[in-house]
Design an enzyme around this catalytic site. Structure first.
Site, mmCIF file in Angstrom:
data_model
loop_
_atom_site.group_PDB
_atom_site.id
_atom_site.type_symbol
_atom_site.label_atom_id
_atom_site.label_comp_id
_atom_site.label_asym_id
_atom_site.label_seq_id
_atom_site.Cartn_x
_atom_site.Cartn_y
_atom_site.Cartn_z
ATOM 1 N N GLY A 279 -28.935 13.325 -4.694
ATOM 2 C CA GLY A 279 -29.440 14.008 -3.503
ATOM 3 C C GLY A 279 -30.930 14.217 -3.391
ATOM 4 N N CYS A 395 -34.843 1.344 -7.912
ATOM 5 C CA CYS A 395 -35.798 1.729 -8.959
ATOM 6 C C CYS A 395 -35.799 0.676 -10.062
ATOM 7 C CB CYS A 395 -35.481 3.115 -9.515
ATOM 8 S SG CYS A 395 -33.834 3.275 -10.245
#
Length: 460
Positions: A279, A395
C-alpha cells in the site's frame, strides 16, 4: 525455546537465524523470529542484524575465501560449520569496529557451543590464516588487496568479489558496462537508507524534520521530491519516532515515491492500483488526490491487503476501497481515469534491502515474471477510460521485465503511446530520451526502479 533465546549472545542468535536461512527461510523472517524472542539492547540488535544480512549477502565471497584458505571446499563441510566460518570471516573482512581477536575468539566459542568442539583448532587456524594473509599483502578491511584470489574473467571476478550470481552481473554488464556494474555492486552491498514520505494532508516536511531532530534523529530533504525525508542517523524503532501514530508519515523509498508523481492523480478521479499491497503507492496516490475521489486497491493476497488497510487508517485516508483478486481477472473495463500497475518483479533494483533475493531469483524466475507482467499490463489497460493514463513500474533492473514488456505492449496496442512526465513533475528530473524513467541506484542514490507513463488515444 523462548527462555533459551533470551539468554543467548548476539552471535549465537545470528547463527540460529542464518541456519534457518540456509534451510530456506527468508532472511528478514528468520532475523525477526530471533529478535522477537531475545531482549537485547539496541547495539546488540544492530549487531545481530548486520551479521545476518551481511553474511547472507556476502556468502559467495565468504565461500570463496573458505575454499582458498581451507583444505576442504565450503560445500564439503557441514552447513552449520560453514555458517560459523561465515560469521567469523564476515567480521574480519567487513566489520571495522570489531577487533580481530574478538572476531576469532567468539567464532571459536560458537564452534564449541554448536557441536564442533573437535574442530575449534581448524576454525581458529583458518581465521588466523586469513589475518596473516591480509597482513602479508598490506590489506585493510575497506580495500581488497587481500587473500581473495579472483579469476581473470571480468564478470566472474565481480561476482565473487561483490557476491552476486554471474547471471545478474551479466545482465547489468550488458546494460551498463563493467565499470558502472562494479559501482552498482558496491551500492547494492551498502546498508539501505530509510526514507520517509511526509503526509502533507496532516503536517509539513519542516514540522516532521523538526520533530525528528528534537529526538536526535537527523534527516535531509531528497532533491525533486516534496514529501521525501531521508534519515541520516540511527533511528531505532521506526514506530517510536514522532508522528508515526499520528499519521504524519510513512516509510517509502524516494524512487518509489516517483511512481505516484508520474501517475499524477487528480482530486475527484477514479484510480485503480492493480497490484496495491502493501500500500505504499496506494496511500501516496490518495495523498496526492487530497483524499478526494476513489482509489480501488487490488491485490490477490488478503493478508497483504490487511496491512494496506491498517496503513491507510493510520494515515487517516478514506478514499481507498479494497478489491481482493487477481487483476488479470477483475471486471473494471473502462472505469478508471488512471491505472497503476506496480508489477511483481525480480527486485534486482532493491537487492540491498532483501539480503537473500540475489540467491533466490534465477533467469527462469525472470522469464516467468515477464509473462505475468505482460498479462497484467494487457488486462489492466482495459480498465482505463478512453484518453486515460496507465503507469507501469517495477523495482528491477532487468530489460526483460522493463523495456521488453513495454515494447511488447506497444507493438500489440497501437492506440497507446509513451507520454513523458510533464516538466513540472518531480519525475521529469529522471526522464530518459525514450520517455520512461530508469533510476540507477549508484547514480541517483535511490532504489533501482523502472517506470513508464502510457496514454491511450483514439484515431489509429
Amino acid at each position: 525455546m523462548e527462555d533459551i533465546l533470551i539468554c543467548l549472545s548476539p552471535r549465537q542468535l545470528a547463527f540460529i537465524a542464518l541456519r534457518d536461512v540456509h534451510k530456506g527461510a527468508y532472511a528478514d523472517i528468520a532475523l525477526d523470529r530471533v529478535l522477537q524472542k531475545a531482549n537485547l539492547p539496541d547495539t546488540d540488535r544492530r549487531l545481530v542484524t548486520e551479521l545476518v544480512y551481511g553474511c547472507t549477502r556476502r556468502q559467495r565471497t565468504l565461500d570463496a575465501l573458505i575454499d582458498q584458505l581451507g583444505k576442504k571446499k565450503s560445500h564439503q563441510q557441514p552447513k552449520d560449520l560453514r555458517t560459523i566460518l561465515h560469521l567469523g570471516l564476515y567480521q574480519l573482512r567487513y566489520q571495522e569496529r570489531i577487533p580481530e581477536s574478538a572476531a576469532v575468539n567468539t567464532t571459536v566459542q560458537l564452534a564449541k557451543e554448536n557441536g564442533f568442539s573437535g574442530l575449534t583448532g581448524f576454525v581458529n587456524g583458518l581465521l588466523r590464516q586469513y589475518i596473516r594473509e591480509v597482513s602479508k599483502v598490506g590489506g585493510e578491511k575497506t580495500s581488497y588487496p587481500d587473500p581473495l584470489k579472483l579469476p581473470k574473467n571480468p564478470e566472474e571476478r565481480l561476482g565473487i568479489l561483490y557476491s552476486f550470481p554471474d547471471w545478474i552481473i551479466q545482465v547489468w554488464v550488458e546494460q551498463f558496462g563493467l565499470a558502472q556494474t562494479e559501482q552498482l555492486c558496491l551500492w547494492m552491498n551498502k546498508t539501505p537508507a530509510i526514507d520517509l514520505r511526509v503526509n502533507l494532508l496532516r503536517t509539513s516536511t519542516e514540522e516532521v524534520a523538526a520533530a525528528l531532530t528534537s529526538v536526535g534523529v537527523l534527516c535531509q530533504r531528497v532533491p525533486h521530491l516534496p514529501q521525501a525525508l531521508r534519515l541520516i542517523s540511527n533511528a531505532g524503532s521506526i514506530q517510536n519516532l514522532p508522528g508515526y501514530h499520528e499519521g504524519w508519515w510513512t516509510v517509502q523509498d524516494s524512487s518509489a515515491q516517483l511512481v505516484s508523481h508520474l501517475l499524477d492523480p487528480q482530486p475527484g478521479e477514479v484510480v485503480i492500483d492493480a497490484c496495491a499491497a502493501p500500500g505504499g503507492k496506494t496511500t501516496h496516490i490518495a495523498e496526492l488526490m487530497r483524499d478526494e475521489g476513489k482509489i480501488v486497491a487490488c491485490d490477490r493476497t488478503p493478508s497483504r491487503l490487511v496491512k494496506l488497510q491498517k496503513n491507510a487508517q493510520r494515515l487517516k485516508l478514506k478514499s481507498i476501497e479494497i478489491s481482493t483478486g487477481d487483476s488479470r481477472n477483475l471486471p473494471y473495463q473502462n472505469t478508471a481515469h488512471r491505472v497503476l500497475v506496480d508489477a511483481p518483479c525480480s527486485g534486482l533494483g532493491t537487492l540491498h534491502r532483501h539480503a537473500d533475493a540475489r540467491w533466490r531469483q534465477t533467469p527462469e524466475t525472470v522469464e516467468e515474471l515477464s509473462v505475468l507482467q505482460k498479462e497484467l499490463l494487457s488486462q489492466t489497460s482495459s480498465f482505463v477510460k478512453p484518453g486515460g493514463i496507465l503507469v507501469y513500474s517495477t523495482c528491477t533492473l532487468h530489460p526483460k521485465e522493463n523495456e521488453e514488456v513495454v515494447s511488447s505492449f506497444l507493438a500489440e496496442n497501437p492506440n497507446w503511446e509513451i507520454e513523458p512526465p510533464s516538466v513540472d513533475s518531480p519525475a521529469s528530473a529522471y526522464s530518459t530520451p525514450q520517455g520512461w524513467i530508469k533510476v540507477l541506484p549508484h547514480q541517483q542514490n535511490m532504489d533501482g526502479f523502472f517506470m513508464v507513463r502510457l496514454q491511450q488515444f483514439s484515431g489509429k
